[in-house]
Design a protein around this motif. Structure first.
Motif, mmCIF file in Angstrom:
data_model
loop_
_atom_site.group_PDB
_atom_site.id
_atom_site.type_symbol
_atom_site.label_atom_id
_atom_site.label_comp_id
_atom_site.label_asym_id
_atom_site.label_seq_id
_atom_site.Cartn_x
_atom_site.Cartn_y
_atom_site.Cartn_z
ATOM 1 N N HIS A 1 -29.817 32.699 -58.371
ATOM 2 C CA HIS A 1 -30.841 33.758 -58.491
ATOM 3 C C HIS A 1 -32.122 33.177 -59.076
ATOM 4 O O HIS A 1 -32.137 32.712 -60.214
ATOM 5 N N ASP B 1 -32.890 32.334 -62.814
ATOM 6 C CA ASP B 1 -33.850 33.445 -62.778
ATOM 7 C C ASP B 1 -35.273 33.009 -63.130
ATOM 8 O O ASP B 1 -35.977 33.693 -63.876
ATOM 9 N N HIS C 1 -28.002 39.983 -63.704
ATOM 10 C CA HIS C 1 -28.011 40.361 -65.123
ATOM 11 C C HIS C 1 -26.755 41.094 -65.608
ATOM 12 O O HIS C 1 -26.039 40.558 -66.446
ATOM 13 N N TYR D 1 -35.475 34.995 -54.265
ATOM 14 C CA TYR D 1 -36.318 36.150 -53.924
ATOM 15 C C TYR D 1 -37.701 35.622 -53.575
ATOM 16 O O TYR D 1 -38.292 34.855 -54.341
ATOM 17 N N HIS E 1 -36.807 33.418 -58.437
ATOM 18 C CA HIS E 1 -37.931 34.030 -57.724
ATOM 19 C C HIS E 1 -38.988 32.980 -57.391
ATOM 20 O O HIS E 1 -39.647 32.460 -58.300
ATOM 21 N N HIS F 1 -31.161 43.603 -58.739
ATOM 22 C CA HIS F 1 -31.050 43.515 -60.203
ATOM 23 C C HIS F 1 -30.374 44.771 -60.738
ATOM 24 O O HIS F 1 -30.548 45.861 -60.179
HETATM 25 ZN ZN ZN Z 1 -34.526 38.164 -60.980
#
Ligand code: ZN
Ligand code: GUN
Length: 441
Positions: A79, A324, A273, A138, A81, A234
């Protein structure tokens, strides 16, 4: 072994997993002190004792001597971004404030000509330099953001899973799509990229706060129409976020219920999360096979809370681990696991070096349902490999003078290690050239 395909063999200390150390203990890993990984045409042909395997190699084989370094399957990050590589290290905010003040500002730049390409290039350089060969990513709401990421990954032949974010409310106008356009744009990207070479698509409704029920339903339709795609979103990261999500979607009764109601909880669903989970939400995960994604550096940096890994295990919920970026603060999965250890320590739980190294290789591969392709040195797997020097940093070399055995050496690696310990990364058996850094832009 066929003569036609190019053969490369890497020699060094091999370490890989065949099971979860929490379940199989000492039998979970394979360690070969003087080992050889034989790669044929980009795939693992064999891994074992160098003395046994060297004799079977043709004279034309390219043998790379990495002794005394450790050779492991490439790391997997579940995960992060891409548009947040210039959000990382933004000061003084928790989730909702951080999204509005920093993240949504930066993500708008993905509309600028050349910007997605620049960040995709940077991100893949940084991941590979950290030994990460697969990541679940993402992109922004703009289709060209995902397009740029996939093109860059295709150019490097890396196995990446990515998707365009879907958001149709509670974000700046420049960052919103609609239920219909989010569906259509995602579908076009799936048709173009999912299963194209090594690329895979993740249907990516950002979270229940930024999607209407209509959009979540459209994402659920996509998931039903494309069962081979992952779903990423999320959940239960921050108390204010949870209150808002439940206010915006009151009927299902809890946050996990929102996603379940729209067909978004399944064994390929990756939920970032999962910190503040109710009993019923854990059950919803266990029933559907949904995966909890633990992002320790982000959870600490944004002050979100402590992920309860023991609880997830007790509930039978698969766990993946992730950086993340850019809520997270390091691209390194080693650094990520060092912070995971501390998060668990704060709850009276522990994490051995073997468990940590399993998590970032075979553990994540299994959680992503990709263990038939990546994450180990079993024959037939794609040869994505990281070579590590546990003594590469002065303080680590100094500490290792007193390490008595392999578990202790590996614990030093997991606790103090990062990208500086990566000697080489291979993608489908090909060495990756490390990016040169000259500072500035
Ligand atoms: Zn995230
Ligand atoms: N929740 C919704 N979007 C995000 C994001 O970009 N980062 C984090 N950490 N949480 C989110």
């Amino acid at each position: 072994m066929s003569e036609a395909k190019p053969i490369r063999a890497l020699r060094g200390r091999l370490l890989w997993f065949v099971a979860d150390p929490e379940e199989a203990g000492e039998n979970a890993h394979r360690y070969v002190e003087d080992g050889l990984v034989v790669i044929e045409g980009g795939f693992i042909h064999a891994a074992g004792e160098a003395k046994d395997l060297l004799t079977s190699l043709p004279a034309t084989a390219d043998i790379v001597d990495h002794r005394p370094h450790l050779i492991m399957p490439g790391f997997i990050d579940a995960h992060l971004h891409m548009p947040q590589t210039q959000v990382i290290a933004s000061y003084g905010a928790q989730l909702m404030d951080w999204l509005n003040r920093y993240t949504f500002v930066e993500e708008q730049k993905q509309a600028q000509q050349g910007h997605p390409e620049k960040l995709a290039h940077f991100l893949l350089d940084e991941l590979l330099a950290s030994g990460t060969t697969t990541a679940v990513i993402y992109c922004s709401v703009h289709p060209q953001s995902a397009e740029a990421l996939f093109r860059e990954s295709e150019r490097r032949n890396t196995r990446m899973i990515a998707g365009k974010v879907m958001m149709d409310r509670n974000a700046p106008d420049a960052l919103t799509d609609t239920a219909a356009s989010g569906y259509a744009d995602s579908k076009a990207l799936i048709e173009r990229w999912h299963g194209n070479g090594r690329q895979l698509y993740a249907i990516s409704p950002r979270f229940a706060v930024t999607s209407t029920p209509e959009q979540l339903a459209a994402a659920g339709c996509l998931a039903a129409e494309h069962p081979g795609c992952h779903v990423q979103t999320h959940i239960n990261e921050n108390r204010a976020e949870i209150a808002l999500a439940n206010k915006l979607h009151p009927e299902p009764g809890d946050y996990a219920g929102i996603y379940q109601h729209h067909g978004l909880l399944g064994s390929r669903s990756l939920l970032g999360h999962c910190i503040h989970m109710t009993d019923r939400e854990w059950r919803r995960f266990a029933e559907t096979g949904a995966v909890a994604v633990f992002c320790p550096t982000s959870n600490l940096f944004l002050g979100s809370g402590l992920f309860d890994w023991a609880r997830a295990r007790a509930e039978g919920v698969p766990v993946a681990v992730a950086t993340d970026i850019g809520g997270g603060t390091s691209y390194s999965m080693l650094r990520t696991m060092s912070e995971a250890y501390k998060v668990l320590q704060l709850q009276g739980q522990s994490l051995s070096a073997f468990a940590a190294l399993h998590a970032i290789t075979l553990g994540n591969a299994r959680a992503l349902k990709l263990d038939h392709l990546i994450g180990s040195f079993e024959a037939g797997r794609e040869a994505d490999i990281v070579v590590l020097d546990p003594g590469a940093q002065r303080a680590m070399a100094h500490r290792l003078e007193t390490a008595r055995d392999l578990p202790e050496e590996l614990f030093v690696l997991v606790t103090l290690g990062d990208e500086r310990n990566v000697v080489a990364t291979y993608v489908m058996g090909e060495p990756v050239v490390k990016p040169s850094f000259s500072g500035g832009a």
